[in-house]
Design an enzyme around this catalytic site. Structure first.
Site, PDB file in Angstrom:
ATOM      1  N   GLY A  10       0.538  -1.257   0.106  1.00  0.00           N
ATOM      2  CA  GLY A  10       0.394  -0.411  -0.014  1.00  0.00           C
ATOM      3  C   GLY A  10       0.727   0.760  -0.105  1.00  0.00           C
ATOM      4  N   GLY A  12       2.531   2.381   2.106  1.00  0.00           N
ATOM      5  CA  GLY A  12       4.096   2.912   2.809  1.00  0.00           C
ATOM      6  C   GLY A  12       4.686   1.904   2.427  1.00  0.00           C
ATOM      7  CB  ALA A  35      -4.487  -9.387   0.589  1.00  0.00           C
ATOM      8  CB  CYS A 160      -8.346   7.435   9.331  1.00  0.00           C
ATOM      9  SG  CYS A 160      -8.684   7.790   7.540  1.00  0.00           S
ATOM     10  CB  CYS A 354      -3.123  15.796   5.522  1.00  0.00           C
ATOM     11  SG  CYS A 354      -4.293  15.005   4.860  1.00  0.00           S
TER      12      CYS A 354
HETATM   13  C1  LIG Z   1     -10.573   6.452   2.703  1.00  0.00           C
HETATM   14  C2  LIG Z   1      -8.885   6.964   2.719  1.00  0.00           C
HETATM   15  C3  LIG Z   1      -8.480   8.047   2.223  1.00  0.00           C
HETATM   16  C4  LIG Z   1      -7.655   8.246   3.052  1.00  0.00           C
HETATM   17  N1  LIG Z   1      -6.460   9.925   2.610  1.00  0.00           N
HETATM   18  C5  LIG Z   1      -5.845  10.304   3.003  1.00  0.00           C
HETATM   19  C6  LIG Z   1      -5.299  11.325   2.395  1.00  0.00           C
HETATM   20  O1  LIG Z   1      -5.579  12.221   1.503  1.00  0.00           O
HETATM   21  N2  LIG Z   1      -3.948  11.710   2.588  1.00  0.00           N
HETATM   22  C7  LIG Z   1      -3.298  10.690   3.250  1.00  0.00           C
HETATM   23  O2  LIG Z   1      -1.914  11.425   3.802  1.00  0.00           O
HETATM   24  N3  LIG Z   1      -3.669   9.807   4.400  1.00  0.00           N
HETATM   25  C8  LIG Z   1      -5.279   9.207   3.904  1.00  0.00           C
HETATM   26  N4  LIG Z   1      -5.413   8.610   4.902  1.00  0.00           N
HETATM   27  C9  LIG Z   1      -4.501   7.598   5.450  1.00  0.00           C
HETATM   28  C10 LIG Z   1      -3.552   6.501   5.553  1.00  0.00           C
HETATM   29  O3  LIG Z   1      -2.570   7.663   3.504  1.00  0.00           O
HETATM   30  C11 LIG Z   1      -3.969   5.568   3.924  1.00  0.00           C
HETATM   31  O4  LIG Z   1      -5.192   4.963   4.915  1.00  0.00           O
HETATM   32  C12 LIG Z   1      -2.690   4.439   3.897  1.00  0.00           C
HETATM   33  O5  LIG Z   1      -3.649   3.516   2.474  1.00  0.00           O
HETATM   34  C13 LIG Z   1      -2.051   4.134   4.714  1.00  0.00           C
HETATM   35  O6  LIG Z   1      -1.406   3.027   4.267  1.00  0.00           O
HETATM   36  P1  LIG Z   1      -0.669   1.767   4.922  1.00  0.00           P
HETATM   37  O7  LIG Z   1       0.335   1.169   4.150  1.00  0.00           O
HETATM   38  O8  LIG Z   1      -0.385   1.420   5.682  1.00  0.00           O
HETATM   39  O9  LIG Z   1      -1.978   0.753   4.449  1.00  0.00           O
HETATM   40  P2  LIG Z   1      -3.030   0.202   3.006  1.00  0.00           P
HETATM   41  O10 LIG Z   1      -2.420   1.513   2.155  1.00  0.00           O
HETATM   42  O11 LIG Z   1      -4.078   0.382   3.220  1.00  0.00           O
HETATM   43  O12 LIG Z   1      -1.885  -0.975   2.504  1.00  0.00           O
HETATM   44  C14 LIG Z   1      -2.138  -2.277   3.160  1.00  0.00           C
HETATM   45  C15 LIG Z   1      -1.700  -3.216   2.185  1.00  0.00           C
HETATM   46  O13 LIG Z   1      -1.392  -4.616   2.791  1.00  0.00           O
HETATM   47  C16 LIG Z   1      -2.174  -5.707   2.638  1.00  0.00           C
HETATM   48  N5  LIG Z   1      -2.549  -6.460   3.356  1.00  0.00           N
HETATM   49  C17 LIG Z   1      -2.325  -6.662   4.629  1.00  0.00           C
HETATM   50  N6  LIG Z   1      -2.705  -7.405   4.941  1.00  0.00           N
HETATM   51  C18 LIG Z   1      -2.638  -8.755   4.226  1.00  0.00           C
HETATM   52  C19 LIG Z   1      -1.911  -9.962   4.314  1.00  0.00           C
HETATM   53  N7  LIG Z   1      -2.657 -11.162   5.519  1.00  0.00           N
HETATM   54  N8  LIG Z   1      -1.442 -10.654   3.829  1.00  0.00           N
HETATM   55  C20 LIG Z   1      -1.032  -9.817   2.095  1.00  0.00           C
HETATM   56  N9  LIG Z   1      -1.611  -8.978   1.804  1.00  0.00           N
HETATM   57  C21 LIG Z   1      -1.816  -8.085   2.880  1.00  0.00           C
HETATM   58  C22 LIG Z   1      -3.657  -5.082   1.838  1.00  0.00           C
HETATM   59  O14 LIG Z   1      -4.077  -5.501   0.166  1.00  0.00           O
HETATM   60  C23 LIG Z   1      -3.042  -3.950   1.451  1.00  0.00           C
HETATM   61  O15 LIG Z   1      -2.737  -3.735   0.020  1.00  0.00           O
HETATM   62  C24 LIG Z   1      -6.395   7.463   3.901  1.00  0.00           C
HETATM   63  C25 LIG Z   1      -7.240   6.629   4.355  1.00  0.00           C
HETATM   64  C26 LIG Z   1      -8.629   5.706   4.444  1.00  0.00           C
HETATM   65  C27 LIG Z   1      -8.899   4.699   4.437  1.00  0.00           C
END
Ligand SMILES: Cc1cc2nc3c(=O)[nH]c(=O)nc-3n(C[C@H](O)[C@H](O)[C@H](O)COP(=O)(O)OP(=O)(O)OC[C@H]3O[C@@H](n4cnc5c(N)ncnc54)[C@H](O)[C@@H]3O)c2cc1C
Length: 425
Positions: A10, A12, A35, A160, A354
């Site tokens: 994602g 990160g 996933a 969030c 943000c």
């Molecule tokens: C609707 C929404 C809008 C947002 N808008 C903003 C914004 O405008 N600006 C900002 O700075 N932040 C924003 N955020 C906050 C944050 O930036 C996001 O939530 C971001 O996607 C988080 O990144 P991440 O890498 O932690 O998780 P994610 O992007 O959710 O990525 C996690 C990944 O891990 C995978 N995964 C999880 N468990 C497993 C497993 N067991 N096996 C294999 N794969 C797995 C998932 O499929 C996914 O692809 C927003 C959040 C949401 C929910």
């Protein structure tokens, strides 16, 4: 030679994989496990939910882009992390060993904490994933055909809040464009103690500016709200005072509702002995490393950070995109240090920065550091933010296609407003 596995592709995980590839010698192998087969740009989901974006515009097939940059990719759900044997076990039985693991699994969306909520087995919509946002778009079409009350918000334990404000104002704008807003009473329901708290204790005058925005748009609100259950077309909400006592019970009828859920850690991560806090978030030290398993690092929504302050109804602190990228940069430097015989020293800044789209305008904030009192605080509203957010989407998707984690102009542009990825000490 070391094998570094990035779990989660994602906001990160992807910059993490690219940055690792950029700084580590070619003898070290990097594998991303995710996933699904595609990357999704989560921040654009509120636009997808009203038809302003398509799935294709905000997703990207992972295998070709990662392969092009010399990174292995495995699509599949990880069922178990065996942290003592240093391996992942996928749902299909495949085992993937690692020397270092970067966990970036994002949130488990805890719809189960509020009976009747959620788009799969409940009656409310969500914009948390592309699948959810597409389903929400179908419900939005029904609303256009048969307008009526709308409820938007974020429940207890949500961390969030930005996307709830975005969706409420984007929906308002979309309904105005359809000349239907006059038939849609809107209520915003939030666990925050006041509008504009954002899980951050407010940022600058976020309270004044967002209340003004809601008043201007005739969006009513209920704060200190706990959603107790949802039935077909009806939401039950307890409103609390500052001491946490229930002062009013609301029954809110709706034709369309979008609620952000509480977040938890995903099960395979939460299930690792000694890795997580009680809500399943990975406990990390100042170097983003697990104190129990020193070869496990973690970044993003899946890590444990304390709430900025106690609130009458539980809320969490948000982890925004740039903050997540700063965690990733610290991790990459620390893994590189370990592989080259240096002590682990890099620390992320965790600065909150943000851009929030409000449909026909937008709001940008910077909070440095995240917990008040702060050295830098600003919260500005204007149409320029709406355009900046569109530009940011294109830019981030481009970064994910080309495999550059932090282009030089990004580094300098953010430095000008005091935002840097790593702590100096
Ligand atoms: C609707 C929404 C809008 C947002 N808008 C903003 C914004 O405008 N600006 C900002 O700075 N932040 C924003 N955020 C906050 C944050 O930036 C996001 O939530 C971001 O996607 C988080 O990144 P991440 O890498 O932690 O998780 P994610 O992007 O959710 O990525 C996690 C990944 O891990 C995978 N995964 C999880 N468990 C497993 C497993 N067991 N096996 C294999 N794969 C797995 C998932 O499929 C996914 O692809 C927003 C959040 C949401 C929910």
């Amino acid at each position: 030679m070391a094998h570094i596995v990035v779990l989660g592709a994602g906001i990160g995980g992807m910059p993490g994989a690219y940055e690792l590839r950029e700084v580590l010698d070619k003898e070290h192998a990097i594998t991303v496990v995710n996933a699904s087969e595609s990357f999704q740009f989560t921040p654009s989901n509120p636009w997808l939910a009203v038809g302003w974006r398509t799935r294709e515009a905000i997703t990207l097939p992972l295998e070709p882009v990662l392969k092009k940059h010399g990174i292995n990719f495995i699509a599949g759900w990880v069922e178990k992390i065996d942290a003592t044997a240093n391996k992942l076990i996928l749902k299909n039985g495949q085992e993937v060993g690692y020397d270092y693991l970067l966990i970036a699994t994002g949130p488990r969306l805890a719809f189960d904490e509020v009976p009747g909520s959620g788009p799969v087995s409940g009656f409310t919509q969500s914009v948390c994933t592309v699948d959810h946002a597409e389903k929400s778009y179908d419900d939005f079409q029904k609303l256009l055909a048969d307008p009526g009350p709308v409820v938007v918000g974020a429940v207890q334990f949500a961390s969030c809040f930005g996307p709830a404000y975005e969706y409420a104002t984007i929906l308002d704008t979309a309904l105005c464009k359809q000349q239907l807003r006059n038939k849609v009473p809107m209520t915003f329901v939030t666990s925050e103690p006041y509008i504009g708290h954002l899980g951050l204790g407010g940022v600058g005058d976020s309270r004044g500016l967002l209340e003004h925005e809601f008043r201007n748009r005739h969006i009513k609100w209920i704060t200190n709200a706990k959603v107790t259950k949802v039935e077909v077309g009806k939401m039950f909400v307890d409103e609390h005072n500052e001491s946490g006592e229930v002062i009013k019970q609301h029954e809110l009828p709706f034709k369309h509702a979008m609620l952000l859920p509480g977040f938890k850690g995903v099960d395979p991560v939460a299930g690792v002995e000694g890795l997580c806090n009680p809500r399943g978030f990975v406990i990390v030290d100042e170097h983003q490393r697990s104190p129990k398993y020193p070869n496990i690092y973690s970044a993003g929504v899946c890590i444990a950070i304390p709430p900025v302050e106690a609130t009458p109804v539980p809320t969490g602190a948000p982890k925004t995109g740039y903050m997540i990228e700063s965690m990733v940069t610290a991790i990459v430097r620390n893994i590189k240090a370990e592989l080259t015989g240096y002590p682990v020293a890099s620390k992320a800044t965790w600065n909150a920065f943000c851009l929030a789209d409000l449909g026909d305008t937008g709001a940008a904030f910077v909070a440095l550091p995240q917990i008040p009192p702060r050295n830098v605080t600003w919260f500005k509203k204007g149409k320029w933010v709406h355009y900046a957010k569109i530009a940011f989407e294109k830019y981030f998707m481009h970064k994910m296609r080309t495999g550059v984690s932090e282009p030089i102009f990004e580094k300098w542009a953010l430095k000008m407003i005091g935002v840097v990825r790593l702590k100096k000490d």
